[in-house]
Design an enzyme around this catalytic site. Structure first.
Site, PDB file in Angstrom:
ATOM      1  N   GLY A   4      58.111  41.225  26.751  1.00 14.01           N
ATOM      2  CA  GLY A   4      56.564  41.115  27.299  1.00 14.01           C
ATOM      3  C   GLY A   4      55.667  41.823  26.154  1.00 14.01           C
ATOM      4  N   ASP A  39      65.010  41.161  31.225  1.00 11.10           N
ATOM      5  CA  ASP A  39      63.422  40.282  31.309  1.00 11.10           C
ATOM      6  C   ASP A  39      63.873  39.464  32.499  1.00 11.10           C
ATOM      7  OD1 ASP A  39      60.668  38.881  30.914  1.00 11.10           O
ATOM      8  OD2 ASP A  39      60.143  40.642  29.691  1.00 11.10           O
ATOM      9  N   ASN A  40      62.879  38.434  33.354  1.00 17.15           N
ATOM     10  CA  ASN A  40      63.395  37.261  33.833  1.00 17.15           C
ATOM     11  C   ASN A  40      61.897  36.301  33.258  1.00 17.15           C
ATOM     12  OD1 ASN A  40      60.518  38.531  34.772  1.00 17.15           O
ATOM     13  ND2 ASN A  40      60.787  38.517  37.011  1.00 17.15           N
ATOM     14  N   ILE A  76      64.656  42.677  37.849  1.00 23.30           N
ATOM     15  CA  ILE A  76      64.916  44.262  38.465  1.00 23.30           C
ATOM     16  C   ILE A  76      64.738  44.624  39.343  1.00 23.30           C
ATOM     17  CG2 ILE A  76      63.467  45.303  36.291  1.00 23.30           C
ATOM     18  CD1 ILE A  76      60.917  45.554  38.027  1.00 23.30           C
ATOM     19  N   TYR A  83      46.596  46.332  41.828  1.00 21.71           N
ATOM     20  CA  TYR A  83      47.457  46.729  41.156  1.00 21.71           C
ATOM     21  C   TYR A  83      47.852  47.750  40.533  1.00 21.71           C
ATOM     22  CZ  TYR A  83      48.382  47.508  35.878  1.00 21.71           C
ATOM     23  OH  TYR A  83      48.826  47.773  35.016  1.00 21.71           O
ATOM     24  N   TYR A 101      48.791  54.460  29.674  1.00 21.47           N
ATOM     25  CA  TYR A 101      47.730  53.685  28.522  1.00 21.47           C
ATOM     26  C   TYR A 101      46.256  53.551  28.457  1.00 21.47           C
ATOM     27  CZ  TYR A 101      52.873  52.527  29.128  1.00 21.47           C
ATOM     28  OH  TYR A 101      54.067  51.420  28.732  1.00 21.47           O
ATOM     29  N   ASN A 128      43.313  50.932  26.486  1.00 20.85           N
ATOM     30  CA  ASN A 128      43.907  49.258  26.186  1.00 20.85           C
ATOM     31  C   ASN A 128      44.259  48.883  24.889  1.00 20.85           C
ATOM     32  OD1 ASN A 128      41.426  50.210  28.094  1.00 20.85           O
ATOM     33  ND2 ASN A 128      40.862  47.987  28.026  1.00 20.85           N
ATOM     34  N   ASN A 134      42.025  37.366  30.541  1.00 22.08           N
ATOM     35  CA  ASN A 134      41.523  38.561  31.599  1.00 22.08           C
ATOM     36  C   ASN A 134      40.521  39.380  30.193  1.00 22.08           C
ATOM     37  OD1 ASN A 134      41.254  37.597  34.004  1.00 22.08           O
ATOM     38  ND2 ASN A 134      43.592  38.523  34.013  1.00 22.08           N
TER      39      ASN A 134
HETATM   40  P1  NAD Z   1      53.551  41.232  29.790  1.00 21.54           P
HETATM   41  O1  NAD Z   1      53.488  40.323  31.392  1.00 21.54           O
HETATM   42  O2  NAD Z   1      53.783  40.814  28.638  1.00 21.54           O
HETATM   43  O3  NAD Z   1      55.366  41.938  30.274  1.00 21.54           O
HETATM   44  C1  NAD Z   1      55.528  42.666  31.394  1.00 21.54           C
HETATM   45  C2  NAD Z   1      57.101  41.952  30.870  1.00 21.54           C
HETATM   46  O4  NAD Z   1      57.928  41.988  31.855  1.00 21.54           O
HETATM   47  C3  NAD Z   1      56.983  39.942  30.710  1.00 21.54           C
HETATM   48  O5  NAD Z   1      57.930  39.842  30.181  1.00 21.54           O
HETATM   49  C4  NAD Z   1      57.602  39.686  32.389  1.00 21.54           C
HETATM   50  O6  NAD Z   1      58.302  38.654  32.212  1.00 21.54           O
HETATM   51  C5  NAD Z   1      58.441  40.329  32.788  1.00 21.54           C
HETATM   52  N1  NAD Z   1      58.180  41.164  33.800  1.00 21.54           N
HETATM   53  C6  NAD Z   1      57.955  41.050  34.790  1.00 21.54           C
HETATM   54  N2  NAD Z   1      58.245  40.847  35.769  1.00 21.54           N
HETATM   55  C7  NAD Z   1      59.180  41.406  36.458  1.00 21.54           C
HETATM   56  C8  NAD Z   1      60.504  41.365  37.046  1.00 21.54           C
HETATM   57  N3  NAD Z   1      60.490  41.660  38.432  1.00 21.54           N
HETATM   58  N4  NAD Z   1      62.076  41.402  36.562  1.00 21.54           N
HETATM   59  C9  NAD Z   1      62.261  41.065  35.296  1.00 21.54           C
HETATM   60  N5  NAD Z   1      61.306  41.212  34.603  1.00 21.54           N
HETATM   61  C10 NAD Z   1      59.970  40.982  35.131  1.00 21.54           C
HETATM   62  O7  NAD Z   1      53.050  43.033  30.078  1.00 21.54           O
HETATM   63  P2  NAD Z   1      53.126  44.355  28.906  1.00 21.54           P
HETATM   64  O8  NAD Z   1      50.908  44.294  28.562  1.00 21.54           O
HETATM   65  O9  NAD Z   1      53.175  44.204  28.021  1.00 21.54           O
HETATM   66  O10 NAD Z   1      52.373  45.256  29.847  1.00 21.54           O
HETATM   67  C11 NAD Z   1      53.889  46.079  30.462  1.00 21.54           C
HETATM   68  C12 NAD Z   1      53.273  47.345  30.970  1.00 21.54           C
HETATM   69  O11 NAD Z   1      52.009  48.404  30.841  1.00 21.54           O
HETATM   70  C13 NAD Z   1      53.134  46.696  32.560  1.00 21.54           C
HETATM   71  O12 NAD Z   1      53.993  47.338  33.633  1.00 21.54           O
HETATM   72  C14 NAD Z   1      51.817  46.579  32.650  1.00 21.54           C
HETATM   73  O13 NAD Z   1      51.417  47.553  34.033  1.00 21.54           O
HETATM   74  C15 NAD Z   1      51.776  47.528  31.827  1.00 21.54           C
HETATM   75  N6  NAD Z   1      50.181  48.088  30.897  1.00 21.54           N
HETATM   76  C16 NAD Z   1      49.759  47.285  30.506  1.00 21.54           C
HETATM   77  C17 NAD Z   1      48.566  47.483  29.773  1.00 21.54           C
HETATM   78  C18 NAD Z   1      48.064  46.070  29.272  1.00 21.54           C
HETATM   79  O14 NAD Z   1      47.045  45.794  28.593  1.00 21.54           O
HETATM   80  N7  NAD Z   1      47.852  45.399  28.131  1.00 21.54           N
HETATM   81  C19 NAD Z   1      47.597  48.316  30.414  1.00 21.54           C
HETATM   82  C20 NAD Z   1      48.195  49.398  30.493  1.00 21.54           C
HETATM   83  C21 NAD Z   1      49.567  49.269  31.599  1.00 21.54           C
HETATM   84  C1  UD1 Z   2      40.733  45.418  32.346  1.00 21.19           C
HETATM   85  C2  UD1 Z   2      42.115  45.805  33.822  1.00 21.19           C
HETATM   86  C3  UD1 Z   2      42.571  47.227  33.996  1.00 21.19           C
HETATM   87  C4  UD1 Z   2      43.679  47.799  32.537  1.00 21.19           C
HETATM   88  C5  UD1 Z   2      43.207  46.504  31.224  1.00 21.19           C
HETATM   89  C6  UD1 Z   2      44.056  46.635  30.274  1.00 21.19           C
HETATM   90  C7  UD1 Z   2      40.175  44.974  34.797  1.00 21.19           C
HETATM   91  C8  UD1 Z   2      38.745  44.962  36.096  1.00 21.19           C
HETATM   92  N1  UD1 Z   2      40.458  46.131  35.202  1.00 21.19           N
HETATM   93  O1  UD1 Z   2      40.586  46.766  31.832  1.00 21.19           O
HETATM   94  O2  UD1 Z   2      43.369  47.374  35.064  1.00 21.19           O
HETATM   95  O3  UD1 Z   2      44.101  48.809  32.907  1.00 21.19           O
HETATM   96  O4  UD1 Z   2      42.076  45.816  31.247  1.00 21.19           O
HETATM   97  O5  UD1 Z   2      43.995  47.014  29.286  1.00 21.19           O
HETATM   98  O6  UD1 Z   2      40.445  44.100  35.255  1.00 21.19           O
HETATM   99  N2  UD1 Z   2      34.543  42.294  28.690  1.00 21.19           N
HETATM  100  C9  UD1 Z   2      33.715  41.287  28.386  1.00 21.19           C
HETATM  101  N3  UD1 Z   2      33.877  40.398  28.530  1.00 21.19           N
HETATM  102  C10 UD1 Z   2      34.978  39.702  28.877  1.00 21.19           C
HETATM  103  C11 UD1 Z   2      36.427  40.623  29.328  1.00 21.19           C
HETATM  104  C12 UD1 Z   2      35.915  41.648  29.528  1.00 21.19           C
HETATM  105  O7  UD1 Z   2      32.430  41.421  28.468  1.00 21.19           O
HETATM  106  O8  UD1 Z   2      35.391  38.172  29.402  1.00 21.19           O
HETATM  107  C13 UD1 Z   2      33.992  43.686  28.597  1.00 21.19           C
HETATM  108  C14 UD1 Z   2      34.498  44.383  30.074  1.00 21.19           C
HETATM  109  O9  UD1 Z   2      33.474  43.892  30.955  1.00 21.19           O
HETATM  110  C15 UD1 Z   2      35.264  45.721  29.722  1.00 21.19           C
HETATM  111  C16 UD1 Z   2      35.556  45.400  27.998  1.00 21.19           C
HETATM  112  O10 UD1 Z   2      35.160  43.826  27.748  1.00 21.19           O
HETATM  113  O11 UD1 Z   2      33.857  46.595  29.030  1.00 21.19           O
HETATM  114  C17 UD1 Z   2      36.811  45.324  28.316  1.00 21.19           C
HETATM  115  O12 UD1 Z   2      37.239  44.259  29.618  1.00 21.19           O
HETATM  116  P1  UD1 Z   2      39.225  44.761  29.201  1.00 21.19           P
HETATM  117  O13 UD1 Z   2      39.843  43.983  28.349  1.00 21.19           O
HETATM  118  O14 UD1 Z   2      39.097  43.414  30.433  1.00 21.19           O
HETATM  119  O15 UD1 Z   2      39.523  45.433  29.537  1.00 21.19           O
HETATM  120  P2  UD1 Z   2      39.134  46.921  30.690  1.00 21.19           P
HETATM  121  O16 UD1 Z   2      38.370  46.180  31.951  1.00 21.19           O
HETATM  122  O17 UD1 Z   2      39.317  47.896  30.467  1.00 21.19           O
END
Ligand code: NAD
Ligand code: UD1
Length: 335
Positions: A10, A31-32, A59, A148, A176, A178, A197
């Site tokens: 991921g 990873d799946n 997992i 979540y 983490y 952002n 998103n």
């Molecule tokens: P991602 O979706 O890119 O990576 C997650 C990986 O896990 C993917 O490759 C997916 O295929 C794999 N996966 C999902 N379910 C699985 C399962 N049941 N068995 C095996 N593999 C599985 O997401 P990411 O952004 O790299 O996030 C990684 C972790 O960090 C997550 O736990 C997420 O909640 C956490 N996190 C992410 C963010 C963010 O903004 N990206 C912020 C805070 C926390």
């Molecule tokens: C989102 C998730 C949060 C996650 C985080 C990881 C929601 C409500 N929360 O948070 O759980 O941990 O991502 O990175 O989804 N924005 C815009 N236009 C857009 C998209 C975003 O204006 O199209 C703004 C948002 O209002 C925010 C900022 O950009 O102020 C960041 O948004 P985003 O990247 O979605 O992150 P979080 O809101 O912090």
């Protein structure tokens, strides 16, 4: 030392695999591929010159995990695998409980069976919920507002209960802020499925022309320019934070640690910086606030500095530049 990385294909996992290999670790990816591509493994190989072991699987399959842990004689686990979309988690809560909670439970059971007790867990700043004070430190009350976020908090609770029952575990819970950006090579980065998103991938797709425009979700927050403020952190800084956390798993503990920069940027500041580094115009309109959004939050990163000797090094300009580089080199993602 050999590290099992769940979710290693991921976004954050792949960058962490690179950082681990560069720090001299052997890496086993489980990873799946539900939200990632097999091509990622080739890219990690291209960047580092060392191919991680790839054990495709889920997992939630405890017997499979035990087999992998024993086959590779892993010394520690970094656990990224899970589902992470806030909106989807409200629509499909059972999928989130199944993957994030049952998946983590099965992993811990498998680790206990093989006698492995070193774990770094991916948590999120979302566990804090509406800020009572800022910056958030690790003692801020925990009150996530999404399904979540609740699944992440429940796994944190599971880890604490496990440690209380057996204080020989070494557990680091990383919260983490952002994560954005991509590896400087442009070979790995974030490749969200469908409409992203999050702000940065959207900006990047608008800059490239893949999407027409962006909606800023509200410009009436109590922030300097009225748009939402977040603590963006370069994914390579985050990856290096995991290596530091792993190196600290020498003594028993179960500790949450923020990984953020400690500084917030507004949506408009991010758009301006992205326009600057990409030399492209980002079309946007201002819409209403997004349901459930928080105006502003950022980290107190002091614990990471004192406990892990880690601090984020890369600035907003580097985050945007690397994000754009990945977009340009991979206009359709990994496909
Ligand atoms: P991602 O979706 O890119 O990576 C997650 C990986 O896990 C993917 O490759 C997916 O295929 C794999 N996966 C999902 N379910 C699985 C399962 N049941 N068995 C095996 N593999 C599985 O997401 P990411 O952004 O790299 O996030 C990684 C972790 O960090 C997550 O736990 C997420 O909640 C956490 N996190 C992410 C963010 C963010 O903004 N990206 C912020 C805070 C926390
Ligand atoms: C989102 C998730 C949060 C996650 C985080 C990881 C929601 C409500 N929360 O948070 O759980 O941990 O991502 O990175 O989804 N924005 C815009 N236009 C857009 C998209 C975003 O204006 O199209 C703004 C948002 O209002 C925010 C900022 O950009 O102020 C960041 O948004 P985003 O990247 O979605 O992150 P979080 O809101 O912090």
């Amino acid at each position: 030392m050999k590290v099992l990385v769940t979710g290693g294909a991921g976004y954050i996992g792949s960058h962490t695999c690179v950082a681990l290999i560069e720090a001299g670790y052997d890496v086993v990816i489980v990873d799946n591929f539900d939200n990632s591509h097999h091509e990622v493994v080739n890219r990690i190989d291209r960047i580092t010159g060392r191919r991680p072991f790839n054990e495709p699987g889920d997992i939630r399959d405890r017997a499979f995990l035990e087999m992998v842990l024993e086959r590779h004689r892993c010394d520690a686990v970094i656990h990224f695998a899970g589902l992470k979309a806030v909106g989807e988690s409200a629509e499909k809560p059972l999928n989130y409980y199944d993957c994030n909670i049952l998946g983590s439970l099965r992993l811990l059971q498998a680790m206990r069976t093989v006698g492995l007790k070193k774990l770094v867990f991916s948590s999120t700043a979302t566990v804090y919920g509406t800020p009572i004070y800022l910056p958030y430190d690790e003692n801020h009350p925990l009150s996530p507002t999404s399904v979540y976020g609740r699944t992440k908090l429940l796994v944190e609770a599971m880890l604490k209960d496990l440690f209380d029952s057996d204080p020989t575990w070494c557990i680091s819970i990383l919260r983490y802020f952002n994560p954005v950006g991509a590896h400087e090579s442009g070979l790995i980065g974030e490749d969200p499925k469908g409409i992203p998103n999050n702000l940065m991938p959207l900006i990047s797709q608008v800059a490239s022309g893949r999407r027409q425009k962006l909606t800023i979700w509200g410009n009436d927050y109590a922030t300097p320019d009225g748009t939402g403020v977040r603590d963006y952190i370069h994914v390579s800084d985050l990856a290096e934070g995991h290596v530091k956390a792993l190196q600290k798993l020498e003594e028993p503990m179960c500790k949450p640690i923020n990984l953020g920069c400690g500084k917030g940027y507004s949506v408009l500041e991010v758009i301006n910086e992205f326009e600057h580094v990409s030399n492209r115009k980002i079309n946007y309109e201002v819409g209403p606030r997004r349901a459930g959004d928080i105006g502003e939050f950022f980290a107190n990163p002091a614990t990471a500095e004192t406990e892990l000797n880690w601090r984020a090094k890369r600035d907003l300009s580097t985050m945007c530049k690397d994000m754009w580089n990945f977009q340009v080199k991979n206009p359709d993602g990994y496909k």
